[in-house]
Scaffold this motif. Structure first.
Motif, short mmCIF file in Angstrom:
data_model
loop_
_atom_site.label_atom_id
_atom_site.label_comp_id
_atom_site.label_asym_id
_atom_site.label_seq_id
_atom_site.Cartn_x
_atom_site.Cartn_y
_atom_site.Cartn_z
N TRP A 226 7.59 2.03 10.63
CA TRP A 226 7.00 2.16 9.29
C TRP A 226 5.64 2.81 9.41
O TRP A 226 4.77 2.33 10.14
N LEU A 227 5.45 3.95 8.72
CA LEU A 227 4.18 4.67 8.72
C LEU A 227 3.63 4.68 7.30
O LEU A 227 4.37 4.89 6.34
N ILE A 228 2.33 4.46 7.15
CA ILE A 228 1.72 4.41 5.83
C ILE A 228 0.33 5.03 5.89
O ILE A 228 -0.42 4.82 6.84
N ARG A 229 -0.01 5.82 4.88
CA ARG A 229 -1.35 6.37 4.73
C ARG A 229 -1.75 6.21 3.27
O ARG A 229 -1.08 6.70 2.38
N LEU A 230 -2.85 5.51 3.02
CA LEU A 230 -3.31 5.23 1.66
C LEU A 230 -4.71 5.79 1.46
O LEU A 230 -5.61 5.51 2.24
N LEU A 231 -4.88 6.58 0.41
CA LEU A 231 -6.18 7.12 0.00
C LEU A 231 -6.56 6.49 -1.33
O LEU A 231 -5.81 6.59 -2.30
N ASN A 232 -7.71 5.85 -1.37
CA ASN A 232 -8.19 5.25 -2.62
C ASN A 232 -8.88 6.31 -3.47
O ASN A 232 -9.81 6.99 -3.01
N GLN A 242 -9.84 5.03 3.11
CA GLN A 242 -8.46 5.24 3.56
C GLN A 242 -8.07 4.17 4.57
O GLN A 242 -8.92 3.62 5.26
N ILE A 243 -6.78 3.93 4.63
CA ILE A 243 -6.21 3.13 5.71
C ILE A 243 -4.90 3.77 6.12
O ILE A 243 -4.17 4.33 5.28
N MET A 244 -4.65 3.77 7.40
CA MET A 244 -3.41 4.33 7.92
C MET A 244 -2.84 3.38 8.96
O MET A 244 -3.58 2.83 9.79
N GLN A 255 -0.65 0.18 15.32
CA GLN A 255 -2.02 0.67 15.18
C GLN A 255 -2.38 0.80 13.71
O GLN A 255 -1.54 1.14 12.89
N ALA A 256 -3.65 0.54 13.42
CA ALA A 256 -4.16 0.74 12.07
C ALA A 256 -5.57 1.29 12.17
O ALA A 256 -6.36 0.85 13.00
N HIS A 257 -5.87 2.30 11.34
CA HIS A 257 -7.19 2.91 11.30
C HIS A 257 -7.71 2.91 9.87
O HIS A 257 -6.92 3.00 8.92
N VAL A 258 -9.01 2.82 9.72
CA VAL A 258 -9.63 2.88 8.40
C VAL A 258 -10.70 3.95 8.41
O VAL A 258 -11.29 4.28 9.45
N TYR A 259 -10.94 4.51 7.21
CA TYR A 259 -12.05 5.43 6.99
C TYR A 259 -12.88 4.88 5.85
O TYR A 259 -12.38 4.67 4.74
N LEU A 260 -14.16 4.59 6.13
CA LEU A 260 -15.08 4.08 5.12
C LEU A 260 -16.08 5.18 4.80
O LEU A 260 -16.69 5.77 5.70
N THR A 261 -16.27 5.45 3.52
CA THR A 261 -17.10 6.59 3.11
C THR A 261 -18.55 6.40 3.53
O THR A 261 -19.25 7.38 3.84
N PHE A 443 0.14 11.26 9.80
CA PHE A 443 -0.07 9.86 10.16
C PHE A 443 -0.84 9.72 11.48
O PHE A 443 -0.60 8.79 12.25
N LEU A 444 -1.74 10.65 11.71
CA LEU A 444 -2.62 10.59 12.89
C LEU A 444 -4.07 10.41 12.42
O LEU A 444 -4.46 10.92 11.38
N PRO A 445 -4.90 9.70 13.18
CA PRO A 445 -6.28 9.45 12.77
C PRO A 445 -7.08 10.71 12.47
O PRO A 445 -7.94 10.72 11.59
N ALA A 446 -6.77 11.80 13.18
CA ALA A 446 -7.55 13.03 12.98
C ALA A 446 -7.41 13.58 11.56
O ALA A 446 -8.27 14.33 11.09
#
Length: 454
Positions: A226-232, A242-244, A255-261, A443-446
């Protein structure tokens, strides 16, 4: 129809309480898949009372006005409730309700209601998926891993259509069919104990299940199911976050990665599992509460209690047709006018905290629909033995896939009185769109940093 239910309940009270029974399915062999059993392992026949019909292939009639990427309507708008369950007549139907559902009735006796509609066994899937499920029945097995028992040899279908234990049944839920590549535009809402509605997430997501790539095989599958990418895109405070996630059969490889503005960088989450709050819901739900239950199984010992008839939400398309979220969200619970309940057979699986493990909710019980293997309801008890939370899913029939899949889910907090709705499409122009396979780079952090602009 209501009289039939009342008569049966009276008989149960006279001759003893209902006991769960796994015998009908356990007695049937693999050779019965597609015969007396559906390709997914459910009993094809209806019940003796006629209140559950036979499965005849599910619902695959696509509305000619439906456009790919748009919203699906309710194909059963002409149906009327057979009867309603209220706090006043709750005892008549208590044997077919979960403990959590009964607790909601007791907490909100004046407003909570269940409208019971005719049962429609709409579950359907592509033929290639049925073929793979039948293959899985002989090639799939559970093997030990660093994250507990995981399936080996399963691919492209329900892994254990004739489950022998609770672990197998829960893997059927985790790997249930809900489409392969999906585009999602949805919102999450927290409703506080005083009825205040707070939108926690307005998000656009890409979702993919490599386990269901039609051109794949058990030999080429790497375990990322299961792959997921969410953009708020909202609310304003969270816009750009974001969270992926890449969820693997072996939870230690998830694995899970987040991006905080505010930080403008991608970070790997150190503990993206279990009772850790998930950023995808602004920390309101834990990782293992998404879609009633998700992720790894090793925190608990799972026991398959058997099968029983139960009222569960089903064919809940009406929720998605609402003009705005406020139509669906009442003060203390979902608006009963929008939620369709039906009588279905469910597998009951109980979870007890495993030795040496910790969890905020050491005991749980889940109710898996026999036709789809999805957990439709779940109850969780806290460390004090108190029933603290009841979780629910609102599955919609989507004949264009075809599938019956959980679009909206959530929980009622029976201690605080707050509640949460995950993935509400009311008021949105699109819904749960089936799309072409995403590029691997999605679905990659980059890929996250370039999108994280407020």
């Amino acid at each position: 129809m209501a009289t039939q239910y009342k008569l049966k309940t009276f008989c149960l009270a006279l001759f003893g309480t209902l006991t769960l029974s796994a015998q009908p399915l356990m007695a049937a062999g693999i050779e019965e898949l597609g015969k007396s059993l559906t390709p997914f392992g459910a009993e094809k026949a209806g019940n003796a009372e006629g209140t559950i019909p036979a499965w005849d292939g599910g619902y695959t009639t696509v509305d000619p006005t439906f456009k790919v990427g748009g919203k699906r309507g309710d194909p059963f708008t002409a149906d009327k409730p057979l009867f309603s369950i209220t706090a006043q007549n709750l005892d008549q139907y208590a044997d077919k309700l979960s403990e959590g559902t009964k607790a909601v009735f007791k907490r909100y006796p004046d407003t909570y209601r269940i409208d019971v509609y005719p049962t429609r066994r709409t579950a359907a899937a592509p033929q290639w998926l049925y073929d793979n499920t039948i293959k899985n029945a002989t090639r799939a097995k559970l093997v030990d891993s660093s994250a507990g028992p995981i399936p080996e040899g399963a691919y492209g279908g329900i892994p254990f259509p004739i489950p022998k234990n609770g672990d197998e049944a829960m893997w059927n839920h985790l790997l249930n069919w809900r489409g392969t590549s999906v585009s999602i535009d949805t919102r999450h809402y927290l409703v506080t104990a005083d009825g205040t509605q707070v939108m926690t997430t307005d998000g656009k997501a890409a979702q993919e299940m490599p386990y269901y790539y039609q051109d794949g095989s058990p030999e080429t599958f790497n375990g990322d199911y299961w792959l997921i990418r969410l953009l708020n895109v909202g609310p304003p405070l969270r816009a750009g976050e974001q969270i992926m996630g890449r969820v693997n059969l072996n939870g230690d490889k998830t694995q899970a990665h987040v991006y905080l503005t505010g930080q403008r960088r991608v970070r790997k989450l150190p503990n993206a599992c279990c009772d850790t709050p998930t950023p995808a819901t602004a920390g309101v739900m834990t990782f293992d509460e998404l879609s009633v239950y998700s992720e790894r199984l090793d925190r608990f010992k799972w026991k398959l209690l058997g099968k029983q008839e139960m009222f569960i939400p089903y064919n809940a398309n009406k929720v998605q047709t609402a003009a705005k979220p406020g139509d669906v969200l009442d003060k203390h619970h979902l608006n009963p006018d929008y939620v369709r309940w039906e009588l279905h057979r469910v597998w009951v699986v109980e979870a007890e905290l495993a030795p040496g493990k910790r969890h905020q909710m050491p005991k749980s019980r889940y109710y898996l629909d026999e036709d789809t293997w999805q957990a439709m309801l779940g109850d969780r008890w806290d460390a004090n033995g108190q029933l603290a939370k009841t979780l629910w899913s609102l599955p919609a029939v989507m004949p264009d896939i075809p599938a019956v899949a959980p679009l909206t889910s959530g929980f009622y907090d029976l201690v605080s009185g707050s509640w949460f709705v995950q993935s509400l499409y009311a008021g949105k122009e699109s819904q749960y769109g089936i799309v072409d396979r995403y590029k691997t780079s999605e679905f990659l952090p980059a890929a996250m940093a370039g999108r994280g602009v407020r």
